[in-house]
Design a protein around this motif. Structure first.
Motif, PDB file in Angstrom:
ATOM      1  N   VAL A  57       0.843  -1.196   0.000  1.00 45.41           N
ATOM      2  CA  VAL A  57       0.000   0.000   0.000  1.00 45.41           C
ATOM      3  C   VAL A  57       0.878   1.246   0.000  1.00 45.41           C
ATOM      4  N   LEU A  58       0.452   2.234  -0.776  1.00 44.19           N
ATOM      5  CA  LEU A  58       1.012   3.580  -0.690  1.00 44.19           C
ATOM      6  C   LEU A  58      -0.096   4.499  -0.203  1.00 44.19           C
ATOM      7  N   HIS A  59       0.247   5.322   0.766  1.00 46.36           N
ATOM      8  CA  HIS A  59      -0.720   6.257   1.325  1.00 46.36           C
ATOM      9  C   HIS A  59      -0.367   7.673   0.916  1.00 46.36           C
ATOM     10  N   VAL A  60      -1.361   8.533   0.869  1.00 44.77           N
ATOM     11  CA  VAL A  60      -1.113   9.966   0.751  1.00 44.77           C
ATOM     12  C   VAL A  60      -1.103  10.542   2.158  1.00 44.77           C
ATOM     13  N   PHE A  86      -0.699  11.216  -9.287  1.00 37.89           N
ATOM     14  CA  PHE A  86      -0.945  11.507  -7.882  1.00 37.89           C
ATOM     15  C   PHE A  86      -0.755  12.984  -7.613  1.00 37.89           C
ATOM     16  N   ASN A  87      -1.371  13.428  -6.532  1.00 35.51           N
ATOM     17  CA  ASN A  87      -1.101  14.763  -6.023  1.00 35.51           C
ATOM     18  C   ASN A  87      -0.954  14.678  -4.520  1.00 35.51           C
ATOM     19  N   GLY A  88      -0.143  15.580  -3.987  1.00 37.13           N
ATOM     20  CA  GLY A  88       0.179  15.517  -2.574  1.00 37.13           C
ATOM     21  C   GLY A  88       1.455  14.729  -2.369  1.00 37.13           C
ATOM     22  N   THR A  89       1.610  14.175  -1.192  1.00 38.59           N
ATOM     23  CA  THR A  89       2.785  13.387  -0.826  1.00 38.59           C
ATOM     24  C   THR A  89       2.341  11.952  -0.623  1.00 38.59           C
ATOM     25  N   ILE A  90       2.968  11.027  -1.338  1.00 43.18           N
ATOM     26  CA  ILE A  90       2.618   9.614  -1.208  1.00 43.18           C
ATOM     27  C   ILE A  90       3.841   8.810  -0.822  1.00 43.18           C
ATOM     28  N   GLY A  91       3.605   7.628  -0.246  1.00 46.44           N
ATOM     29  CA  GLY A  91       4.708   6.747   0.081  1.00 46.44           C
ATOM     30  C   GLY A  91       4.272   5.594   0.950  1.00 46.44           C
ATOM     31  N   ASP A  92       5.257   4.740   1.245  1.00 54.91           N
ATOM     32  CA  ASP A  92       5.021   3.650   2.188  1.00 54.91           C
ATOM     33  C   ASP A  92       5.423   4.172   3.568  1.00 54.91           C
TER      34      ASP A  92
END
Length: 108
Positions: A57-60, A86-92
């Motif tokens: 999963v990657l979350h914003v 995507f927009n914003g900051t995403i990652g694990d």
């Protein structure tokens, strides 16, 4: 509680792979995920009998952020590549990228 949309499907002949965007709370393979932003990203591998062998999963990070996959590929080593808007900051849990910084491959 939540909803999800499978945006991309691929098969390597042994396993099937899916990239999905999700909102709210979803449960997969006895794990609960909840999106912080508008939509998160869930990638998973499953066999023909629908048993899931892995998921990621990657979350914003921001409430306005979202991620939507639109293509994926699997190489001959089993590496999964997902292209997404995507927009914003995403990652694990350890790696994050902001949409204003650049466009990077997310899973490899």
């Amino acid at each position: 509680e939540g909803n999800h949309f499978v945006n991309s499907l691929k098969s390597d002949g042994t396993y099937n792979y899916a990239a999905a965007s999700f909102a709210g709370k979803i449960v997969m393979n006895n794990q609960t995920y909840e999106s912080v932003g508008l939509r998160g990203l869930l990638v998973f591998r499953f066999s023909d009998d629908n048993s899931i062998s892995w998921q990621s999963v990657l979350h914003v990070k921001e409430s306005f952020g979202s991620v939507s996959p639109y293509a994926m590929n699997i190489d001959n080593l089993g590496n999964v590549f997902v292209a997404a808007n995507f927009n914003g900051t995403i990652g694990d849990s350890t790696h994050f990228v902001n949409s204003s910084q650049c466009r990077l491959p997310i899973f490899s």
